[in-house]
Write a protein that holds these residues in place. Sequence first.
Motif, mmCIF file in Angstrom:
data_model
loop_
_atom_site.group_PDB
_atom_site.id
_atom_site.type_symbol
_atom_site.label_atom_id
_atom_site.label_comp_id
_atom_site.label_asym_id
_atom_site.label_seq_id
_atom_site.Cartn_x
_atom_site.Cartn_y
_atom_site.Cartn_z
ATOM 1 N N ARG A 78 0.817 -1.219 0.000
ATOM 2 C CA ARG A 78 0.000 0.000 0.000
ATOM 3 C C ARG A 78 0.844 1.259 0.000
ATOM 4 N NH1 ARG A 78 -4.690 -1.148 -2.146
ATOM 5 N NH2 ARG A 78 -5.531 -3.074 -1.285
ATOM 6 N N HIS A 79 2.072 1.146 0.455
ATOM 7 C CA HIS A 79 2.945 2.310 0.499
ATOM 8 C C HIS A 79 3.513 2.651 -0.879
ATOM 9 C CE1 HIS A 79 5.372 -1.290 0.794
ATOM 10 N NE2 HIS A 79 6.413 -0.608 0.355
ATOM 11 N N HIS A 80 3.348 1.727 -1.851
ATOM 12 C CA HIS A 80 3.919 1.950 -3.174
ATOM 13 C C HIS A 80 2.827 2.430 -4.118
ATOM 14 C CE1 HIS A 80 7.090 1.406 -6.168
ATOM 15 N NE2 HIS A 80 6.155 0.987 -6.988
ATOM 16 N N PRO A 81 2.984 3.594 -4.743
ATOM 17 C CA PRO A 81 1.910 4.157 -5.562
ATOM 18 C C PRO A 81 1.727 3.425 -6.878
ATOM 19 C CG PRO A 81 3.873 5.506 -5.750
ATOM 20 C CD PRO A 81 4.182 4.466 -4.709
ATOM 21 N N SER A 82 0.531 3.562 -7.455
ATOM 22 C CA SER A 82 0.313 3.087 -8.818
ATOM 23 C C SER A 82 1.092 3.980 -9.775
ATOM 24 C CB SER A 82 -1.176 3.115 -9.164
ATOM 25 O OG SER A 82 -1.898 2.251 -8.321
ATOM 26 N N ALA A 83 1.397 3.460 -10.962
ATOM 27 C CA ALA A 83 2.275 4.170 -11.890
ATOM 28 C C ALA A 83 1.527 4.611 -13.134
ATOM 29 C CB ALA A 83 3.444 3.279 -12.284
ATOM 30 N N ALA A 84 1.940 5.730 -13.676
ATOM 31 C CA ALA A 84 1.437 6.150 -14.980
ATOM 32 C C ALA A 84 2.131 5.320 -16.056
ATOM 33 C CB ALA A 84 1.711 7.636 -15.198
ATOM 34 N N PHE A 85 1.440 5.132 -17.176
ATOM 35 C CA PHE A 85 2.011 4.293 -18.229
ATOM 36 C C PHE A 85 2.847 5.140 -19.183
ATOM 37 C CE2 PHE A 85 -0.577 1.106 -16.526
ATOM 38 C CZ PHE A 85 -0.125 -0.106 -17.012
ATOM 39 N N ASP A 86 3.979 5.557 -18.671
ATOM 40 C CA ASP A 86 4.950 6.242 -19.503
ATOM 41 C C ASP A 86 6.326 5.664 -19.196
ATOM 42 O OD1 ASP A 86 5.366 7.194 -16.975
ATOM 43 O OD2 ASP A 86 4.777 9.251 -17.410
ATOM 44 N N ALA A 213 6.746 -11.760 -1.979
ATOM 45 C CA ALA A 213 7.089 -10.533 -1.263
ATOM 46 C C ALA A 213 8.524 -10.110 -1.562
ATOM 47 C CB ALA A 213 6.888 -10.734 0.241
ATOM 48 N N HIS A 214 9.433 -11.075 -1.673
ATOM 49 C CA HIS A 214 10.838 -10.746 -1.944
ATOM 50 C C HIS A 214 10.978 -10.123 -3.325
ATOM 51 C CE1 HIS A 214 15.178 -11.252 -2.546
ATOM 52 N NE2 HIS A 214 15.269 -11.325 -1.233
ATOM 53 N N GLN A 220 10.739 -2.839 -5.957
ATOM 54 C CA GLN A 220 10.520 -1.509 -5.379
ATOM 55 C C GLN A 220 11.828 -0.753 -5.196
ATOM 56 O OE1 GLN A 220 7.730 -1.301 -1.935
ATOM 57 N NE2 GLN A 220 7.349 -3.452 -2.405
ATOM 58 N N ASN A 221 12.913 -1.492 -4.982
ATOM 59 C CA ASN A 221 14.212 -0.867 -4.735
ATOM 60 C C ASN A 221 15.090 -0.801 -5.974
ATOM 61 O OD1 ASN A 221 14.534 -0.381 -1.623
ATOM 62 N ND2 ASN A 221 13.493 -2.350 -1.827
ATOM 63 N N GLN A 222 14.564 -1.259 -7.108
ATOM 64 C CA GLN A 222 15.315 -1.229 -8.362
ATOM 65 C C GLN A 222 15.015 0.076 -9.101
ATOM 66 O OE1 GLN A 222 17.331 -3.894 -9.165
ATOM 67 N NE2 GLN A 222 18.158 -2.772 -10.900
ATOM 68 N N LEU A 224 15.471 2.516 -12.276
ATOM 69 C CA LEU A 224 15.788 2.410 -13.689
ATOM 70 C C LEU A 224 16.572 3.628 -14.179
ATOM 71 C CD1 LEU A 224 12.359 1.008 -14.955
ATOM 72 C CD2 LEU A 224 14.376 -0.241 -14.125
ATOM 73 N N HIS A 225 17.031 3.572 -15.441
ATOM 74 C CA HIS A 225 17.893 4.635 -15.953
ATOM 75 C C HIS A 225 17.190 5.981 -16.016
ATOM 76 C CE1 HIS A 225 15.647 3.359 -19.539
ATOM 77 N NE2 HIS A 225 15.876 4.564 -20.002
ATOM 78 N N ASP A 226 15.827 5.973 -16.047
ATOM 79 C CA ASP A 226 15.099 7.237 -16.081
ATOM 80 C C ASP A 226 14.760 7.758 -14.691
ATOM 81 O OD1 ASP A 226 13.166 5.468 -15.270
ATOM 82 O OD2 ASP A 226 11.745 5.909 -16.876
ATOM 83 N N GLY A 227 15.249 7.066 -13.661
ATOM 84 C CA GLY A 227 15.012 7.493 -12.288
ATOM 85 C C GLY A 227 13.744 6.942 -11.675
ATOM 86 N N SER A 228 12.947 6.226 -12.443
ATOM 87 C CA SER A 228 11.712 5.662 -11.904
ATOM 88 C C SER A 228 11.970 4.288 -11.303
ATOM 89 C CB SER A 228 10.643 5.572 -13.002
ATOM 90 O OG SER A 228 10.998 4.592 -13.971
ATOM 91 N N CYS A 229 10.969 3.786 -10.588
ATOM 92 C CA CYS A 229 11.071 2.488 -9.936
ATOM 93 C C CYS A 229 10.656 1.388 -10.910
ATOM 94 C CB CYS A 229 10.166 2.488 -8.708
ATOM 95 S SG CYS A 229 10.127 0.932 -7.826
#
Length: 402
Positions: A78-86, A213-214, A220-222, A224-229
């Motif tokens: 629940r602490h991780h937000p949904s993402a926009a598709f970009d 869960a792992h 969540q901790n990865q 990407l090159h664009d700075g997003s999760c």
Amino acid sequence: MEAEIPIADFQQAVRNGGWCSLTVSDDPKASEGFYEATALEFSQDGQEFAPTVLYVKINSSQPDKKDLKALKRVTECRHHPSAAFDNLGVQPKDDLFVVVYDVGQANMCAIIDEDCKPKAFFDLGWPINAKRRSAPDCLAFDPLAGDDPANPSPVFLSHLDWDHWGYAYQSGRATRDARGFWKTHVTYRPGVLDRPWVMRRPSESMRLGISHAHLLFQLQNQILHDGSCALKFWPSARAQVNWGACVLFACNPALGTHDAKYLRNNLALGMLVENPLSPYYRRVLLCGDADYTSIASRYKQDLSGIVAPHHGGRVTLNSIPAPGAHTYYYRHMVFSTHEGCYSQIPSNDTVDEALRLGWRISRTDERRRCLCGHGERRNRWFSLSRASTPNCRRKCTCCCCP
């Protein structure tokens, strides 16, 4: 871990709200109430080590409500937000192929171009430990070959069953740390997590395990090159998202009472791949493990191809969509399966119904020997191109190619 524990002892331990704690020891002379267990271990090439023998005792205990709340929060993310598709990379368009890779009793599909370069994955599966023998003995299989490092192909994950994402896992081995605690050190294949992973947000009713869960924690901790999760949850308000030739959509269970396994399979993502410019306007449906009754009717019209739900397993009677009337020469249903892994998969009822409707069934376990000596494999593919086969297949007779 695996252990044979008398059912009466287990029932007694979990009567307290369905929860229990475990005491783990490596002392073969552990006190009464301990049962022998084995911790399965795997090397980087997927071969088993000799199992570590441990001793486990189940204790009935009332967990702290704060711990349960924290566990629920971790499981549902629940602490991780949904993402926009970009920022999902280059959208696949025009001349494409949908590949169903032979990965044994598992599911891994890819959208590739004419040069066999992946543009997107739908599931990235590998057989569960007990079905590891179903994996092909091909030495040259690398689904990421040709991937663009600047824009790696995203993974659209149907659901969180291991056999739909287990290729990401490389190895794990139970070890005891300096404090005396046993833990498994998990590693993932290089490059697999360095890409967007799009999936539905899991719910508590799915009863996810520690491996799920792992994976979620790692994604969540990865960054990407664009700075997003890397972990990108499907926006709950969206019914579908168009991404180039791919239409991603949310599956939803039919009305009724369902167990955790059914919910995990059917609160899922599906994919429709189509190319209006291809001959006969071909459309291919990828279902994951979702029953056809969980897929909206608009995604089941005028189909020329289906990757069968649940590896060709049982589906709701009379729910298989008929092939499109204009697709007489292009009406193939693929089972990503391996004979003998499960008694009901593929299902005779599913086979009979599909054949009556006019589908031509192909299976990934109908393998051929690679002429180059790599081993055996039988990938399958659907063409949404003007060409019937990709360039790499026309240049090579090796079944390692799609």
